[in-house]
Motif scaffolding. Structure first.
Motif, PDB file in Angstrom:
ATOM      1  N   LEU A  44       0.816  -1.212   0.000  1.00 31.63           N
ATOM      2  CA  LEU A  44       0.000   0.000   0.000  1.00 31.63           C
ATOM      3  C   LEU A  44       0.855   1.270   0.000  1.00 31.63           C
ATOM      4  CD1 LEU A  44      -2.839  -1.048   2.487  1.00 31.63           C
ATOM      5  CD2 LEU A  44      -2.951  -0.914  -0.009  1.00 31.63           C
ATOM      6  N   ALA A  45       2.090   1.163   0.475  1.00 31.60           N
ATOM      7  CA  ALA A  45       2.994   2.322   0.461  1.00 31.60           C
ATOM      8  C   ALA A  45       3.548   2.579  -0.939  1.00 31.60           C
ATOM      9  CB  ALA A  45       4.142   2.099   1.441  1.00 31.60           C
ATOM     10  N   VAL A  46       3.826   1.510  -1.684  1.00 27.33           N
ATOM     11  CA  VAL A  46       4.470   1.640  -2.997  1.00 27.33           C
ATOM     12  C   VAL A  46       3.470   1.935  -4.118  1.00 27.33           C
ATOM     13  CG1 VAL A  46       5.825   0.417  -4.748  1.00 27.33           C
ATOM     14  CG2 VAL A  46       6.426   0.190  -2.335  1.00 27.33           C
ATOM     15  N   LEU A  47       2.293   1.317  -4.087  1.00 25.01           N
ATOM     16  CA  LEU A  47       1.333   1.445  -5.192  1.00 25.01           C
ATOM     17  C   LEU A  47       0.958   2.899  -5.532  1.00 25.01           C
ATOM     18  CD1 LEU A  47      -1.156  -1.555  -4.821  1.00 25.01           C
ATOM     19  CD2 LEU A  47       0.493  -1.144  -6.652  1.00 25.01           C
TER      20      LEU A  47
ATOM     21  N   LEU B  87       6.756   9.095   2.465  1.00 20.31           N
ATOM     22  CA  LEU B  87       7.109   7.675   2.494  1.00 20.31           C
ATOM     23  C   LEU B  87       8.458   7.461   3.186  1.00 20.31           C
ATOM     24  CD1 LEU B  87       5.415   5.370   1.371  1.00 20.31           C
ATOM     25  CD2 LEU B  87       6.884   5.340  -0.642  1.00 20.31           C
ATOM     26  N   VAL B  88       9.391   8.344   2.895  1.00 20.04           N
ATOM     27  CA  VAL B  88      10.707   8.275   3.537  1.00 20.04           C
ATOM     28  C   VAL B  88      10.564   8.435   5.047  1.00 20.04           C
ATOM     29  CG1 VAL B  88      12.891   9.515   3.828  1.00 20.04           C
ATOM     30  CG2 VAL B  88      12.070   8.974   1.538  1.00 20.04           C
TER      31      VAL B  88
ATOM     32  N   SER C 292      20.552   7.342  -1.108  1.00 20.21           N
ATOM     33  CA  SER C 292      19.668   8.510  -1.011  1.00 20.21           C
ATOM     34  C   SER C 292      20.479   9.805  -1.017  1.00 20.21           C
ATOM     35  CB  SER C 292      18.828   8.440   0.275  1.00 20.21           C
ATOM     36  OG  SER C 292      18.004   7.303   0.261  1.00 20.21           O
ATOM     37  N   MET C 293      21.595   9.805  -0.310  1.00 21.65           N
ATOM     38  CA  MET C 293      22.456  10.997  -0.249  1.00 21.65           C
ATOM     39  C   MET C 293      23.067  11.309  -1.606  1.00 21.65           C
ATOM     40  SD  MET C 293      22.378  12.126   2.907  1.00 21.65           S
ATOM     41  CE  MET C 293      23.853  12.996   3.364  1.00 21.65           C
TER      42      MET C 293
END
Length: 315
Positions: A156-159, A204-205, A261-262
């Motif tokens: 549910l977080a990615v969709l 999300l992060v 990420s950096m």
């Protein structure tokens, strides 16, 4: 410049990138990649086989470890096809649909890895701080619910991020930076308004990449407080040693994750080779290192592997 709208996306292809500057050596570079993928598949499969065949390992800690091994196996098998076909056969094209599917599985399994490690830190907290209630708190039913909650949370977080990305036009170069598809890589190719996507990505992060490690640190702070209250130095060492494998697995996941990420955020103009190395460390380090860590540091897993090997030798 060209624009890819929803009506033309069916015929749209992204172009994957191998190792920048070393295209002529891809066949040689494929050897270490092949070894790492083989270690990951064999290692995680062995962990799963040992836990399944050893009745003594039907405990919460090892059930969570099997979840981690399944996640690592999924992450490995998600990137393996595009990486190896590019290095072996120089096949660089990937369809729009296949790229989105790969983004979904890569990010879902990455978030699942973080969520499983959080669940494992809760397991360690209950085992050390509330040992008398361990069996009643972490029953098989509770562990099943935790596993389902992890899957639902990550899917549910990615969709939504994929739906948000898919509605946008791609009108920049269709050249990706890696030999697989990543959301942060694809978003660079969009020429529409990506502010909502950026805010969702930021949320999300905060929800997963920041909150999970903070909760893991909190659980270990409580474990440390409990351990320091134990009089015996031997018992303190034994309790902390039981957590060492998990601590190493946490570092193996989050250090490359923070690194990639950096580099995407603050080193946009760095050599493409830097981005490729960091991204490969982020996706390959946990699946390769976790089976090694748990095989070396966990006595029960090590003994189970030895019994498994001796049984195969006898046959």
């Amino acid at each position: 410049m060209f624009e890819v709208t929803n009506t033309t996306k069916e015929a749209f292809y992204f172009i994957l990138t191998g190792i920048p500057g070393f295209e002529a050596s891809h066949i040689w570079i494929s050897i270490p990649f092949c070894c790492l993928y083989s270690i990951s598949i064999m290692g995680n499969t062995t962990i799963l086989t040992v836990i399944r065949t050893e009745p003594s390992l039907r405990q919460p800690m090892y059930l969570f470890l099997s979840m981690l091994a399944l996640t690592d196996l999924g992450l490995t098998l998600t990137t393996l096809p595009t990486v190896m076909q590019l290095l072996w056969f120089n096949i660089c094209e990937i369809s729009f649909e296949a790229c989105f599917a790969q983004v979904f599985f890569i990010h879902t399994f990455s978030f699942m890895e973080s969520s499983v490690l959080l669940a494992m830190s809760f397991d360690r907290y209950v085992a050390i701080c509330r040992p008398l209630h361990y069996a009643t708190i972490l029953t098989n039913e509770v562990i099943t619910k935790i596993g389902l909650a992890i899957i639902c949370r990550c899917v549910l977080a990615v969709l939504p991020s994929l739906f948000l990305l898919k509605r946008l036009p791609f009108c920049h170069s269709h050249l990706l930076s890696h030999s697989y598809c990543l959301h942060q890589d694809m978003i660079r190719l969009v020429c529409g308004d990506i502010r909502f996507n950026s805010w969702y990505g930021f949320a999300l992060v905060l929800l997963i990449i920041v909150m999970d490690p903070l909760l893991i640190v909190l659980s270990y702070a409580m474990i440390l407080k409990s351990v320091l209250g134990v009089a015996s130095l031997v018992e303190r060492f034994r309790a902390l040693n039981n957590c060492l494998s998990h601590i190493l697995a946490v570092l193996v996941l989050y250090v490359p994750m923070v690194g990639v990420s950096m580099t995407h955020r603050f080193a946009k103009h760095a050599s493409p080779l830097v981005h490729v190395i960091m991204a490969n460390m982020y996706l390959l380090a946990p699946p390769v290192m976790n089976p090694i860590i748990y095989s070396v540091k966990t006595k029960q897993i090590r003994q189970g592997i030895m019994r498994l090997l001796s049984q195969r030798n006898t046959h």
